[in-house]
Design an enzyme around this catalytic site. Structure first.
Site, PDB file in Angstrom:
ATOM      1  N   ASP A   1       0.749  -1.176  -0.405  1.00 34.37           N
ATOM      2  CA  ASP A   1       0.431   0.022   0.066  1.00 34.37           C
ATOM      3  C   ASP A   1       1.143   1.032  -0.284  1.00 34.37           C
ATOM      4  O   ASP A   1       1.921   1.676   0.674  1.00 34.37           O
ATOM      5  CB  ASP A   1      -1.069   0.040   1.053  1.00 34.37           C
ATOM      6  CG  ASP A   1      -1.870   1.195   1.129  1.00 34.37           C
ATOM      7  OD1 ASP A   1      -1.605   2.585   0.603  1.00 34.37           O
ATOM      8  OD2 ASP A   1      -2.271   1.213   2.552  1.00 34.37           O
TER       9      ASP A   1
ATOM     10  N   LYS B   1       2.573  11.549  -3.296  1.00 31.59           N
ATOM     11  CA  LYS B   1       1.909  10.774  -4.578  1.00 31.59           C
ATOM     12  C   LYS B   1       0.794  12.067  -4.547  1.00 31.59           C
ATOM     13  O   LYS B   1       0.635  11.353  -5.616  1.00 31.59           O
ATOM     14  CB  LYS B   1       0.989   9.662  -3.474  1.00 31.59           C
ATOM     15  CG  LYS B   1      -0.057   8.708  -3.845  1.00 31.59           C
ATOM     16  CD  LYS B   1      -0.812   7.506  -2.869  1.00 31.59           C
ATOM     17  CE  LYS B   1      -1.561   6.942  -2.740  1.00 31.59           C
ATOM     18  NZ  LYS B   1      -2.367   6.253  -2.340  1.00 31.59           N
TER      19      LYS B   1
ATOM     20  N   GLU C   1      -6.761   0.728  -4.210  1.00 35.00           N
ATOM     21  CA  GLU C   1      -7.060  -0.030  -2.554  1.00 35.00           C
ATOM     22  C   GLU C   1      -8.534   0.143  -2.307  1.00 35.00           C
ATOM     23  O   GLU C   1      -8.363  -0.574  -1.589  1.00 35.00           O
ATOM     24  CB  GLU C   1      -6.913   1.914  -2.507  1.00 35.00           C
ATOM     25  CG  GLU C   1      -5.205   2.476  -2.672  1.00 35.00           C
ATOM     26  CD  GLU C   1      -4.702   4.034  -1.789  1.00 35.00           C
ATOM     27  OE1 GLU C   1      -5.995   4.765  -1.927  1.00 35.00           O
ATOM     28  OE2 GLU C   1      -4.214   3.971  -3.238  1.00 35.00           O
TER      29      GLU C   1
ATOM     30  N   ASP D   1     -12.941   5.336   1.673  1.00 36.19           N
ATOM     31  CA  ASP D   1     -11.149   5.028   1.971  1.00 36.19           C
ATOM     32  C   ASP D   1     -10.790   6.764   2.303  1.00 36.19           C
ATOM     33  O   ASP D   1     -10.937   7.547   0.783  1.00 36.19           O
ATOM     34  CB  ASP D   1     -10.578   4.435   0.670  1.00 36.19           C
ATOM     35  CG  ASP D   1      -9.302   4.904   1.216  1.00 36.19           C
ATOM     36  OD1 ASP D   1      -8.725   5.092   1.774  1.00 36.19           O
ATOM     37  OD2 ASP D   1      -8.623   3.855   0.188  1.00 36.19           O
TER      38      ASP D   1
END
Ligand code: AMP
Length: 522
Positions: free
Chosen positions: A13, A75, A176, A198
């Site tokens: 992850d 990211k 994810e 999420d």
């Protein structure tokens, strides 16, 4: 240490704030501790000294003293253009320097050198790989990496390239929320509908899934790739800095070290306010005034935090409504809401999820680890250890071609189950037109130019005829990894052309190989 007879595929992850690595032992996913003893690793990379690169917790520790050479939140830059409004807004608030690469991509400058987000992400992936290798006592060269469901093809490809630079063969890039559902569903045998909510440091994703007889089907996915915990931190920073400026006529945001200390304090306060009603922000000697040092000391309450961040909390509703609509579900059709990501520990976020879905979210899964565990389960599906699970995912963004009006004609709409194949027939627009240029785009805007351009190819040697009479059938085939193949066939002659659109992440193969040589030794 445990040893393995067959080569393991690790699940990573790669988070905005923290990363986590897991692998399958038997049929159970196991999260691996890093060398510092943490189950998650801060996604941070620092340059200290000449070529000294520090990753994870040690990097986070020296953020205050080395703010311009410590990169966090990479990211949010990967696969993005420097000129995009999101990057422009972000860059102005970062203590490190974001610059435009030759091809217009957003890169990071440390001293006199520029670094691509792929290379910086590769340092984090390398660290996760070493964590797994030390645990297994064996070399690892294959991984499954997770990305936000809302990442487009370019961002996915850039993440894959980061894996290659880290010396890993990336067997799959999975979403994810899908990974989280896999980890949750693996322990709940009965059929059900899940909403995976999420909310991490940089992005918000919502997916609706159906689990039926071991088949995991993603019904829809939506989100906001520019909404995350960092935005809450920024609200607190501005709140405190504005107040400080009014009182002391000094803007803390103009001083890199003060800003970094403020950022740390803001995040700490936000986290503490998840379990207490008030917290103290205490930053002695934060600035130098004409009469001596100035301190920042203030009590912050949960109520102040929630009211300052209300506009951010309110942005969570619309993606959920979109995802429910696309899945043809009402909130009451959802059996369980699963929380993923550190921000879901904030009580106001949990209340928002309760508000939207009309039921309390399920507790008992660790929101920081579930995604990596799901990636490890996916490795079991790919490796054949877990055969009873089938995964059907969807494409998060529409795919289409640009037509003469400049609009995007959609062939594969968002939320189509992959693999998928769709065709459309287009006619020539000029007399005796000899070729058509097919430009492929991805995104939800009506005008193609506002979407992501994935590629272009030409079908030539068309038969001469008045406009409208030559017809070209364009077909899109999207495989389970999200790789798109585009074909065009002219009907009367059967002439065809096709291309595989593997979105370029901005780095050439040569650059990726060169960086891989550099990073692997690290
Ligand atoms: P992730 O990207 O999932 O690692 O989430 C990281 C984000 O969650 C960061 O913005 C953290 O500040 C935030 N976070 C972590 N723990 C908490 C907490 N207990 N309360 C509020 N936010 C948290």
């Amino acid at each position: 240490m445990s040893s393995s007879a067959t080569k393991k595929i690790i699940g990573i992850d790669l988070g905005t704030s923290n990363s986590c690595v897991a692998l399958l032992e038997g049929t159970e996913p196991v999260v691996i501790h890093n060398q510092e003893g943490g189950r998650t690793t801060p996604s941070m990379v620092s340059w200290s000294g000449e070529d000294d690169i520090i990753v994870g917790a040690p990097s986070k520790r020296q953020m205050v003293t080395n703010p311009t050479r410590t990169v966090f939140g990479i990211k949010r830059l990967i696969g993005r253009k420097f000129s995009s409004p999101e990057v422009q807004e972000l860059a102005s608030s970062l203590p490190y320097s974001v610059v435009s690469a030759k091809n217009g991509d957003a890169w990071v400058r440390i001293d006199n050198e520029t670094h691509s987000p792929q290379e910086i992400s590769a340092h984090i992936l390398s660290k996760m790989r070493r964590v797994a290798e030390e645990y297994l006592g064996d070399a690892i060269d294959e991984a499954i990496i997770t990305v936000p469901a809302y990442f487009d093809e370019v961002q996915r490809q850039a993440t894959k390239d980061a894996g290659t630079i880290a010396g890993l063969t990336v067997r799959a890039i999975i979403n994810e929320p899908t990974a989280a559902a896999l980890a949750h569903g693996a322990h709940h045998e009965h059929d059900q509908r899940l909403a995976v909510f999420d909310f991490g440091g940089g992005t918000f994703d919502i997916s609706i899934l159906a689990i039926e007889s071991g088949v995991f089907e993603v019904l829809s996915t939506s989100g906001d790739s520019q909404l995350g915990g960092d935005d809450f931190d920024r609200v607190i920073i501005d709140f405190l800095a504005d107040e400080f400026q009014t009182r002391n006529e000094f803007d803390l945001r103009t001083d890199a070290v003060a800003l970094q200390r403020l950022k740390e304090a803001a995040e700490r306060a936000k986290i503490e306010l998840s379990s207490t009603m008030t917290t103290d922000v205490n930053l002695p000697f934060i600035a130098a005034g004409s009469t001596g040092p100035i301190h920042l000391q203030r009590q912050l309450s949960r109520r102040e935090l929630e009211s300052a961040c209300r506009h951010l909390l309110d942005q969570l509703g619309s993606p959920c409504e979109k995802a429910l609509g696309a899945a043809h579900c009402r909130p009451e059709d959802v059996d369980q809401v699963i929380l993923v990501g550190g921000m879901t520990r904030m009580p106001a976020v949990q209340e928002k999820a309760l508000d939207i879905f009309g039921k309390p979210p399920s507790k008992g899964v660790n929101p920081d680890e579930i995604v990596a565990m799901g990636a490890a389960i996916h490795s079991g599906i790919m490796g054949g250890e877990l055969q009873e699970i089938i995964l059907l995912d969807v494409t998060p963004l529409s795919l289409g071609v640009r037509v003469i009006s400049g609009k995007m004609s959609v062939l594969i709409p968002a939320n189509t189950t992959i693999p998928a194949r769709e065709s459309k027939i287009f006619a020539t627009i000029e007399d005796n037109q000899t070729f058509v240029a097919i430009e492929v785009y991805q995104g939800e805007a009506e005008m193609a130019a506002q979407n992501r351009r994935l590629g272009r190819f030409i079908l030539g040697d068309l038969p001469r005829a008045p406009r409208g009479q030559v017809r070209v059938e364009v077909s899109f085939t999207l495989d389970a990894d999200g790789i798109l193949e585009v074909e065009a066939v002219e009907h009367s002659t059967g002439r065809e052309a096709s291309v595989t659109i593997e979105a370029a992440s901005g780095l050439s193969q040569d650059e990726i190989l060169r960086l891989a040589g550099k990073t692997r030794g690290y």
